[in-house]
Design an enzyme around this catalytic site. Sequence first.
Site, PDB file in Angstrom:
ATOM      1  N   THR A 191       0.911  -1.130   0.052  1.00  0.00           N
ATOM      2  CA  THR A 191      -0.001  -0.006  -0.021  1.00  0.00           C
ATOM      3  C   THR A 191       0.847   1.266   0.130  1.00  0.00           C
ATOM      4  O   THR A 191       2.053   1.340  -0.180  1.00  0.00           O
ATOM      5  CB  THR A 191      -0.964   0.023   0.921  1.00  0.00           C
ATOM      6  OG1 THR A 191      -1.967   1.087   0.954  1.00  0.00           O
ATOM      7  CG2 THR A 191      -0.450   0.077   2.448  1.00  0.00           C
ATOM      8  N   LYS A 241       3.230   1.450  -4.172  1.00  0.00           N
ATOM      9  CA  LYS A 241       2.741   0.669  -4.952  1.00  0.00           C
ATOM     10  C   LYS A 241       3.468   0.874  -6.487  1.00  0.00           C
ATOM     11  O   LYS A 241       3.553  -0.131  -7.130  1.00  0.00           O
ATOM     12  CB  LYS A 241       1.374   1.216  -5.265  1.00  0.00           C
ATOM     13  CG  LYS A 241       0.295   0.620  -4.151  1.00  0.00           C
ATOM     14  CD  LYS A 241      -1.025   1.006  -4.600  1.00  0.00           C
ATOM     15  CE  LYS A 241      -1.705   0.386  -3.177  1.00  0.00           C
ATOM     16  NZ  LYS A 241      -3.167   0.749  -3.533  1.00  0.00           N
ATOM     17  N   ASP A 287      -7.564  -3.820  -6.952  1.00  0.00           N
ATOM     18  CA  ASP A 287      -8.489  -2.803  -6.418  1.00  0.00           C
ATOM     19  C   ASP A 287      -9.589  -2.781  -7.590  1.00  0.00           C
ATOM     20  O   ASP A 287     -10.642  -2.723  -7.071  1.00  0.00           O
ATOM     21  CB  ASP A 287      -7.766  -1.534  -6.145  1.00  0.00           C
ATOM     22  CG  ASP A 287      -7.243  -1.159  -5.016  1.00  0.00           C
ATOM     23  OD1 ASP A 287      -7.540  -2.233  -4.162  1.00  0.00           O
ATOM     24  OD2 ASP A 287      -6.313  -0.292  -4.688  1.00  0.00           O
ATOM     25  N   ALA A 337      -9.085  11.214  -8.552  1.00  0.00           N
ATOM     26  CA  ALA A 337      -8.177  10.728  -9.774  1.00  0.00           C
ATOM     27  C   ALA A 337      -6.874  10.252  -9.315  1.00  0.00           C
ATOM     28  O   ALA A 337      -5.782  10.248  -9.873  1.00  0.00           O
ATOM     29  CB  ALA A 337      -7.863  12.222 -10.647  1.00  0.00           C
ATOM     30  N   GLY A 346      -4.625   7.002  -6.932  1.00  0.00           N
ATOM     31  CA  GLY A 346      -4.493   5.315  -7.050  1.00  0.00           C
ATOM     32  C   GLY A 346      -5.816   4.672  -7.348  1.00  0.00           C
ATOM     33  O   GLY A 346      -6.060   3.963  -8.268  1.00  0.00           O
ATOM     34  N   GLY A 383     -17.035   1.318   1.416  1.00  0.00           N
ATOM     35  CA  GLY A 383     -15.822   0.741   0.920  1.00  0.00           C
ATOM     36  C   GLY A 383     -15.217  -0.776   1.407  1.00  0.00           C
ATOM     37  O   GLY A 383     -14.443  -1.130   0.809  1.00  0.00           O
TER      38      GLY A 383
HETATM   39  P1  NAP Z   1      -4.521   9.019  -3.593  1.00  0.00           P
HETATM   40  O1  NAP Z   1      -3.793   8.340  -4.554  1.00  0.00           O
HETATM   41  O2  NAP Z   1      -3.848   9.973  -2.559  1.00  0.00           O
HETATM   42  O3  NAP Z   1      -5.634   9.972  -4.295  1.00  0.00           O
HETATM   43  C1  NAP Z   1      -6.439  10.866  -3.591  1.00  0.00           C
HETATM   44  C2  NAP Z   1      -7.398  11.459  -4.415  1.00  0.00           C
HETATM   45  O4  NAP Z   1      -8.481  12.235  -3.776  1.00  0.00           O
HETATM   46  C3  NAP Z   1      -6.675  12.513  -5.344  1.00  0.00           C
HETATM   47  O5  NAP Z   1      -7.386  12.717  -6.700  1.00  0.00           O
HETATM   48  C4  NAP Z   1      -6.926  13.813  -4.585  1.00  0.00           C
HETATM   49  O6  NAP Z   1      -6.711  14.921  -5.374  1.00  0.00           O
HETATM   50  C5  NAP Z   1      -8.165  13.618  -4.169  1.00  0.00           C
HETATM   51  N1  NAP Z   1      -8.498  14.433  -2.514  1.00  0.00           N
HETATM   52  C6  NAP Z   1      -7.854  14.140  -1.578  1.00  0.00           C
HETATM   53  N2  NAP Z   1      -8.365  14.871  -0.808  1.00  0.00           N
HETATM   54  C7  NAP Z   1      -9.275  15.799  -1.516  1.00  0.00           C
HETATM   55  C8  NAP Z   1     -10.306  16.812  -0.896  1.00  0.00           C
HETATM   56  N3  NAP Z   1     -10.209  17.248   0.389  1.00  0.00           N
HETATM   57  N4  NAP Z   1     -10.864  17.295  -1.733  1.00  0.00           N
HETATM   58  C9  NAP Z   1     -11.044  16.861  -3.219  1.00  0.00           C
HETATM   59  N5  NAP Z   1     -10.305  15.951  -3.538  1.00  0.00           N
HETATM   60  C10 NAP Z   1      -9.312  15.446  -2.586  1.00  0.00           C
HETATM   61  O7  NAP Z   1      -5.272   8.070  -2.506  1.00  0.00           O
HETATM   62  P2  NAP Z   1      -6.106   6.626  -2.986  1.00  0.00           P
HETATM   63  O8  NAP Z   1      -4.885   5.693  -2.780  1.00  0.00           O
HETATM   64  O9  NAP Z   1      -6.725   6.841  -4.470  1.00  0.00           O
HETATM   65  O10 NAP Z   1      -6.944   6.503  -2.048  1.00  0.00           O
HETATM   66  C11 NAP Z   1      -8.460   7.130  -2.065  1.00  0.00           C
HETATM   67  C12 NAP Z   1      -9.298   6.714  -1.245  1.00  0.00           C
HETATM   68  O11 NAP Z   1      -9.763   5.584  -1.376  1.00  0.00           O
HETATM   69  C13 NAP Z   1      -8.873   6.613   0.241  1.00  0.00           C
HETATM   70  O12 NAP Z   1      -9.823   7.225   1.090  1.00  0.00           O
HETATM   71  C14 NAP Z   1      -8.657   5.139   0.435  1.00  0.00           C
HETATM   72  O13 NAP Z   1      -8.748   4.659   1.942  1.00  0.00           O
HETATM   73  C15 NAP Z   1      -9.632   4.571  -0.271  1.00  0.00           C
HETATM   74  N6  NAP Z   1      -9.250   3.373  -0.858  1.00  0.00           N
HETATM   75  C16 NAP Z   1     -10.238   2.372  -0.392  1.00  0.00           C
HETATM   76  C17 NAP Z   1     -10.029   0.897  -0.941  1.00  0.00           C
HETATM   77  C18 NAP Z   1     -10.948   0.022  -0.508  1.00  0.00           C
HETATM   78  O14 NAP Z   1     -10.645  -1.239  -0.886  1.00  0.00           O
HETATM   79  N7  NAP Z   1     -12.035   0.315  -0.129  1.00  0.00           N
HETATM   80  C19 NAP Z   1      -8.731   0.786  -1.748  1.00  0.00           C
HETATM   81  C20 NAP Z   1      -7.889   1.764  -1.980  1.00  0.00           C
HETATM   82  C21 NAP Z   1      -8.296   2.986  -1.595  1.00  0.00           C
HETATM   83  P3  NAP Z   1      -5.341  15.764  -5.252  1.00  0.00           P
HETATM   84  O15 NAP Z   1      -4.687  14.839  -5.996  1.00  0.00           O
HETATM   85  O16 NAP Z   1      -5.433  17.036  -6.058  1.00  0.00           O
HETATM   86  O17 NAP Z   1      -4.780  15.693  -3.947  1.00  0.00           O
END
Ligand code: NAP
Length: 283
Positions: free
Chosen positions: A71, A75, A112, A137, A139, A248
């Site tokens: 994680t 990655k 995922d 947008a 991961g 989720g």
């Molecule tokens: P990441 O790569 O850091 O991406 C986060 C995304 O959210 C980016 O597009 C970011 O925009 C945006 N963002 C963050 N804070 C924001 C805000 N306050 N307002 C608007 N946009 C915001 O993280 P990730 O790995 O994709 O994870 C995202 C979420 O998915 C997390 O909550 C994680 O727990 C969840 N997740 C769940 C699973 C599951 O199995 N259920 C698996 C993976 C991830 P910027 O780039 O502009 O910051």
Amino acid sequence: MTGRPPVSGATQVVGIIGDPIRHSLSPLLYNAAFDALGLDWVYVVFPVAAGNGAAAVDAFRTLGLSGLNVTMPHKADCAARCDELTPDAAALGAVNTVWTGADGQVRGDSTDGEGFLRSLTAAGIEPGAQRVLLLGAGGAARAIARALGRVGADLTVAARRIDAAEACAAVASGGRAIDTVDVAQLDAVVGVATLVVNATPIGMHGEAQPFSSTALHEGQIVVDTVYHPLETPLLAAARAAGADARPGTGMLLHQAALAFEHFTGQPAPLDAMQRALTRHLTV
Ligand code: NAP
């Protein structure tokens, strides 16, 4: 519950690397699965500092571990260190699952996106038939966008940086991008979506989604990738609007089940994993 043999010299070890990682629910999920099947396997957490992902894949080989979940923030580094990647992992440049094939090659997959699809189909929802608004947008969003594109969903990605939204939408053929700054436009797209997905951390600490609750309505499916809390403000608003609100945990469960299949070569005991998760998150 079948129960596992006591840990011994024969026990196979699987783990997860990340930074931070101590909060991970993966040990709970996989150890429940090993218990249910009576497998002599154990799942542990390895805190690995940023920048050491590739070294961790080397250590995986050296130590002869039977599997590794990956994680943030490792990655991409781990993907680059694998011998072979699945098409999803290669397209995303990221892995969350590493294992050794029968030929001794170290393989990497990103489960995922497929886990997200399976969570929907398990609930009787056909992902390819949906008009989707995907928020985020990063991961998780990219993995979901690729999976939805593969099954032919109609996809719009919304993010606060339009360049990131465009890059994410491009992962799915025909994907469109908008930014979240124009709330009226976002509300309109949410209003016509049959499936709304939050793939940002918004809601983990009580924050509301960046569109009007009035855009949500009955007949919609609303999925939050956030699973802690189980009921985010988005899901509460969706439920109040009469929509089908899903946390989720579905994606979490199914991405882990796919990884379990890579590690052990056996189908995952989904019911046992779901029970462990529900018990943990509702107490
Ligand atoms: P990441 O790569 O850091 O991406 C986060 C995304 O959210 C980016 O597009 C970011 O925009 C945006 N963002 C963050 N804070 C924001 C805000 N306050 N307002 C608007 N946009 C915001 O993280 P990730 O790995 O994709 O994870 C995202 C979420 O998915 C997390 O909550 C994680 O727990 C969840 N997740 C769940 C699973 C599951 O199995 N259920 C698996 C993976 C991830 P910027 O780039 O502009 O910051």
